[in-house]
Every structure is written in C-alpha cells, then in structure tokens.
Design a protein around this motif. Structure first.
Motif, mmCIF file in Angstrom:
data_model
loop_
_atom_site.group_PDB
_atom_site.id
_atom_site.type_symbol
_atom_site.label_atom_id
_atom_site.label_comp_id
_atom_site.label_asym_id
_atom_site.label_seq_id
_atom_site.Cartn_x
_atom_site.Cartn_y
_atom_site.Cartn_z
ATOM 1 N N THR A 175 -3.970 10.118 -3.644
ATOM 2 C CA THR A 175 -3.069 9.113 -2.883
ATOM 3 C C THR A 175 -1.320 9.988 -2.637
ATOM 4 O O THR A 175 -0.597 10.590 -1.074
ATOM 5 N N ALA A 176 -1.297 10.745 -3.817
ATOM 6 C CA ALA A 176 -0.011 11.239 -4.007
ATOM 7 C C ALA A 176 0.792 12.532 -3.064
ATOM 8 O O ALA A 176 -0.720 13.503 -2.074
ATOM 9 N N ARG A 177 1.970 12.152 -2.702
ATOM 10 C CA ARG A 177 2.231 12.896 -1.540
ATOM 11 C C ARG A 177 2.544 14.000 -2.869
ATOM 12 O O ARG A 177 4.183 13.885 -2.890
ATOM 13 N N GLN A 233 2.262 2.150 -3.199
ATOM 14 C CA GLN A 233 1.536 2.659 -4.188
ATOM 15 C C GLN A 233 1.450 4.596 -3.584
ATOM 16 O O GLN A 233 0.029 5.070 -5.045
ATOM 17 N N VAL A 234 1.919 4.997 -2.741
ATOM 18 C CA VAL A 234 2.245 6.382 -2.554
ATOM 19 C C VAL A 234 2.702 6.741 -4.079
ATOM 20 O O VAL A 234 3.911 6.952 -3.337
ATOM 21 N N GLN A 254 5.176 9.401 -4.357
ATOM 22 C CA GLN A 254 5.881 10.950 -3.712
ATOM 23 C C GLN A 254 6.767 11.735 -4.765
ATOM 24 O O GLN A 254 7.465 11.395 -5.699
ATOM 25 N N ARG A 275 -1.498 16.031 2.761
ATOM 26 C CA ARG A 275 -0.169 15.480 2.151
ATOM 27 C C ARG A 275 0.090 16.854 1.285
ATOM 28 O O ARG A 275 1.209 15.619 -0.046
ATOM 29 N N ARG A 299 0.971 -1.383 -0.109
ATOM 30 C CA ARG A 299 0.058 -0.057 -0.229
ATOM 31 C C ARG A 299 1.120 0.544 -0.225
ATOM 32 O O ARG A 299 0.198 2.176 -0.743
ATOM 33 N N LEU A 300 1.875 1.132 0.975
ATOM 34 C CA LEU A 300 2.758 2.829 0.784
ATOM 35 C C LEU A 300 3.307 2.751 -0.936
ATOM 36 O O LEU A 300 3.605 3.402 -0.608
#
Lengths: 126, 479
Positions: free
Chosen positions: B49-51, B23-24, B26, B91, B20-21
């Motif tokens: 979810t993008a940071r 798929q974030v 950065q 985010r 899951r991480l």
C-alpha cells in the motif's frame, strides 16, 4: 522464512524449451534472447535491455551447461569485467540464447542481485 | 471499501477509515535519477500500500541518465523504459520543478511523509585548488558534459574550441567521454542527441590533440575497457602513447584480478605492439590524436602574458609509494609544462547539503549514513551517490537503490518507522507549493515535452532535439 525464500529464489531451472519457456515457479524470471520468442520475458535487472551496456543480468551458469554455451563476445567480456562477485562460470543472462540442448539449464544469481526481481510476471508458454 | 451499518456506526466507520489510511505509508524520494527510481521500484514491489512521491528539481526526470550518459552511448539509457513503467503506477507520483531546500524544506517533507529518501546524487565537481583555476577556458568536465547533454544550467557555457590542444586532468570514464566527444568526427556526432548549437560549436572546433593526465600510473587508470576500445578505434584519430610509460605493465599483469588484467593487456598492446594493418592504416592518416600521461599533478595553470585564458599547465612529477594497486602518488620537485588552450578537470564529483541539520560529510560530499539510514534522523534515508559517494555504474546505483528500498520497507514493517499516525503526503506539499506560486510538473506533462523533443529530433535525423532552456521547457509543458 526470509532465509528459505532467499535460497529458493536464487536459482532458476529452465525446462521444456521446445514448448516455450516453463519457469520453475520462481518469482523472478530471466530474460534471454531467443529467436523463436516474439517477446522477451521480463527479468531481474536488465537495465540496458540486452544491449551489452551493463552487467546487471550477470548469472552463474551451472557447470554442466557452461560448456554448451558459445564463447562470449568480446563486448560481453568487457561488461563482465564490471560485474561483482565474478566467477569462472559467470555470463550475462541476456546473451544466453535458448536451444533444446540447454533443457534443464540451471542459473544462479550472484549475491549482489539476488532477490532484486522487478516484475513477478510469469510468461505463458507458446 | 468500507462496509458499515448506517446510523450510530458512522463514527466507527470513520475511525476504521482513519485506521486504514494510517496504515498507508507515505514515502517521498528526493531525486529522479536511477537511484530514486530503483528505490521507488523496490518499495512499490515490496509493500502493498505504500505511496511513493518523487520530487525533482528540474522539470524533467531521469537525472544523469538524461544529462550524464554520453550521447553516443544511447543503449545505456534503456533503463528509462522501466522508470517510465514505474512512473505509470497508481501509487507513484512524479513532481518536477520542485527544489527541496528552496521551495520545500526537509522539515516539511518530514511532516508530510513517514519516510524521506535522499537520492539527489552528486551535482558539484571536485576542484583542483591551484592558482589559475579561474582563468578562461578552465572548466569542469561536469560542465562540459552538461553542455553537450543540454543541461539548462550549462546551456550557455563559454567554451572556446578555437584551440589546438586540450588537457583533461583525470583518467576516468567521464574524462574519456569528454575526450571522445572532442575528437569524434562531426558526421558521427550529428546523429546523436547533442543539441544543435553544441554541434555547431563542435563542427568549428580546431581541437587536434587531447591529453588525459593522471596522478598515478597506467595500472591505476579508472577508465574501463569498453571506453578504451572506443578510443583506439575512433575514426580519423590515433593514440600517442609513450612506450616507456607502459613497459612495466606486462610484468605486473599476470598477478592482477580479471578486471584490471584485460584492460591493462589492451593498454599495453596498444602502446607497445604494432597495430594490425587496418588500424595501422587508419592511424597513419589520422589528423587528431589522444594521449595519456602519468604521474603528473597540476600545480599551476598559466595564461599568456597579459592574457586571461589558459595557455599552459605546470605539473609536478609524482612518484609512487606503497604496494600493489593502492599505491599513493607523492609529488616530487621535478616539473613539466604542457601547452594547452583548454583545460577540463575531471577528478570527481561531490554531493551538496540540502539542510544544515543533516550529517553532511564535508570531506566526501556525502550524507553520513549507516547502510542507508541517515545518522541521527529516524525515517530519513539515502540512496545512490549522495550516500555512497560518486563512483560506480548503473549496477552499483541499482544495488544501492534496491538495498535502500528494501531497508525502508523492512523498517516500516518492523515499526522502526512509525506509520501508525497518518501523514498527508503530497497534499501537504502541494499546499506549500501553491502558497509559493510553484507549479509542479507531472510525469504526463514530461511526456508532452518528451514527444516534442522526439518530433523535433526526427526532423533533424536525431533521436531527439533537447530543449535546453527552462522557460521554454515550461512553456511546452503548459501548452
């Protein structure tokens, strides 16, 4: 789907002005100065927040309504000069003040700012 | 939010968590001006979810909105409000006081992030490259703007305003901004956020005449109509325009596109027609003047014999070649000299190169790119002037920012940018900074400085009193 949604998002019909603003379920919303609304609705680009210092709220007003709008101020014309894809029915959205007469007003977004909505907020009618 | 059965399934949970991480996405953005913020807005909006981490060299955000827009145009700065909203999002993280290329390398950013967006604008100005350019009181408009806008690097600019005549090379909006600040009555400037020491210098200014010199003709001026109107109506100031320079305009105007038409109509009217009574009266009692001169290119800047400061500029007369609005200026051998005590060059900006591996285009001062994707560097993008070149108002920067933002998200979703391997994002960069003893400034800390400036301004009847010294900024931030 992208093609359909970009068509679907590129115009906005305002109805039921006497009840407040009902937006025809589009995901971007226009900002209009309206003396009866206590708060303005967040828009697609409105960088200068309705101070006639940019052209990001540039819209095309459908023909039957363009005549119903008061003449633009010189300052609006000056800012429109900087907009892209200018047409005869171009106006700055932030200068359109809603009246009952404008019920059914249809606005279209220029190519450049289509889909550039910033906030999906839908106002509650009041 | 993991739901996993106990014993034996821990391993499965951890790999699920990692998956899951991973798929974030950065993403980092270098630069906190409008290009950076509009790109950030678009990414946060279009990807769930993008940071987004934003790096800025200065301790303060907003780039040219804070340091470029003229102090008497506060409405243009309203876009800061939406940027502040973006900065508050979960985010999003602002990291000020971090200079990419010095404190952190591009390579380190690429390790830490799936996508790197360069949005650091165009911080250098284009030189005239003529003899005498390093004489005293020959400055770039960019420095002068930095000075009156409180940019730390330009805070101690040596400007001698004990001169009668100023020549500005260039006729764009930056040139007009500078002319307007030099000629506006001090009583009006005192209400703006120009720093106190600059106001003091301006209040002792002896400048009476500002001439904006253009390489081509009036039909080619880059200034826009709003700025021209402001000059025409500037209190205690009058235009000094030579009718012969404009007599051809009225024949030209009917065939022009709308943008040029209204501007040139106003210019022709101002130069050729008598002003209406109120304006005529204001002009007749004016002690200061502005003028436009055309078809001139500087060839040498001159000092008085034995002197080290500018006293005049020698210019070659140009003629126009080609058709329509894209005519070129071609120098002739005919010369003219203008006396002046201060010269400001305002002929354009250039971006710098922050990494030798980037495809930097020396001629234009931009990073080569294909619609926003940096050539030859997967996962690296440009947004705003570093990609497009330094032309355009907020609309074009917004368009560029939104376009790059959408492109980055599309590339993530299509797999062109591979987000299947997790990346550490700001954790990695914060380690790098810690090792180098650098403390990044958070947005909350900027807010503290913002409040300090606003309060200080209120005491002076101004929107804010900018802190122009870097050390002082950091002291206030860390109070």
């Amino acid at each position: 789907m992208a093609g359909l949604s970009s068509f679907v998002k590129s115009w906005l019909i305002i109805r039921n002005i006497s009840l407040g603003l009902t937006v025809n379920k589009r995901q971007f919303i226009y900002r209009f100065r309206r003396k009866y609304l206590r708060r303005n609705i967040m828009t697609t680009p409105g960088a200068c927040e309705a101070s006639l210092a940019c052209s990001t709220c540039h819209v095309y007003v459908d023909d039957e309504y363009i005549e119903k709008l008061p003449e633009p101020l010189e300052e609006e014309e000056d800012m429109l000069d900087l907009a892209v894809f200018l047409r005869n029915n171009s106006r700055l959205g932030c200068q359109i003040i809603l009246t009952k007469e404008l019920d059914g007003l249809t606005l279209r977004l220029p190519q450049a700012t289509r889909n550039f909505y910033v906030d999906g907020h839908v106002p509650k009618p009041h | 939010m993991l739901r996993c059965a106990f014993d034996g399934a821990i391993g499965r949970c951890l790999s699920t968590a990692a998956a899951r991480l991973s798929q974030v996405p950065q993403v980092c953005i270098v630069g906190s001006g409008p290009a950076g913020f509009y790109t950030a807005q678009q990414i946060l909006k279009s990807h769930a979810t993008a940071r987004v981490d934003m790096y800025e060299k200065l301790p303060v955000p907003f780039g040219l909105v804070r340091y470029g827009v003229a102090p008497d145009h506060p409405e243009v700065k309203n876009c800061i409000n939406t940027f502040t909203q973006t900065a508050a999002k979960d985010r999003f993280t602002f990291l000020g006081n971090v200079t990419i290329s010095e404190d952190v390398t591009l390579h380190q950013l690429k390790e830490a992030y799936h996508a790197v967006i360069l949005a650091y604008g165009a911080s250098q100005d284009t030189a005239l490259n003529v003899p005498g350019e390093s004489l005293r009181n020959v400055l770039s408009a960019r420095q002068f703007v930095g000075w009156y806008n409180g940019l730390p690097d330009d805070a101690s600019l040596e400007v001698d305003l004990d001169v009668d005549s100023v020549v500005i090379i260039g006729q764009g909006n930056v040139a007009v901004d500078v002319a307007r600040i030099l000629l506006t009555p001090i009583a009006l400037l005192k209400k703006t956020d120009i720093p106190e020491n600059v106001l003091d210098a301006l209040s002792h200014s002896k400048v009476k005449r500002v001439t904006l010199v253009g390489r081509r003709g009036p039909q080619h001026v880059a200034l826009t109509i709003k700025e021209l109107r402001e000059m025409i109506h500037l209190p205690e100031c009058r235009p000094q325009l030579r009718p012969q320079d404009y007599s051809h305009l009225r024949d030209l105007i009917p065939s022009l596109p709308r943008q040029r038409k209204r501007l040139l109509e106003l210019l022709a009217k101002t130069a050729l027609d008598s002003p209406e009574p109120k304006l005529a009266s204001s002009w007749s009692s004016a002690e200061r003047e502005w003028s436009l001169r055309f078809l001139l290119s500087p060839v040498e800047i001159l000092a008085a014999p034995g002197g080290h400061a500018v006293c005049a500029v020698k210019l070659a007369k140009n003629r126009l070649e080609g058709e329509g609005l894209n005519q070129r200026a071609v120098q002739t051998t005919e010369m003219e000299t203008l006396q002046c005590g201060l010269i400001l060059r305002s002929i354009g900006y250039r971006g710098i190169n922050i990494d030798s591996l980037l495809p930097y285009d020396e001629r234009s001062g931009t990073i080569a790119n294909d619609g926003g994707r940096v050539t030859g560097h997967n996962g690296v993008y440009v947004s705003g002037w570093i990609g497009t070149g330094p032309v355009g108002v907020i609309l074009s920067t917004m368009t560029s920012g939104f376009t790059t933002g959408k492109l980055v998200v599309a590339d993530i979703e299509s797999g062109l940018v591979d987000v299947s391997t997790p990346r550490a994002g700001k954790m990695l960069i914060q380690n790098v900074l810690r090792e180098r003893g650098i403390q990044p400034v958070s947005f909350g800390q900027w807010t503290r400085l913002d409040e300090h400036e606003t309060e200080a301004g209120t005491l002076l009847g101004k929107p804010r009193e900018k802190v122009t010294n870097l050390k002082q900024m950091m002291d206030i931030i860390h109070q």
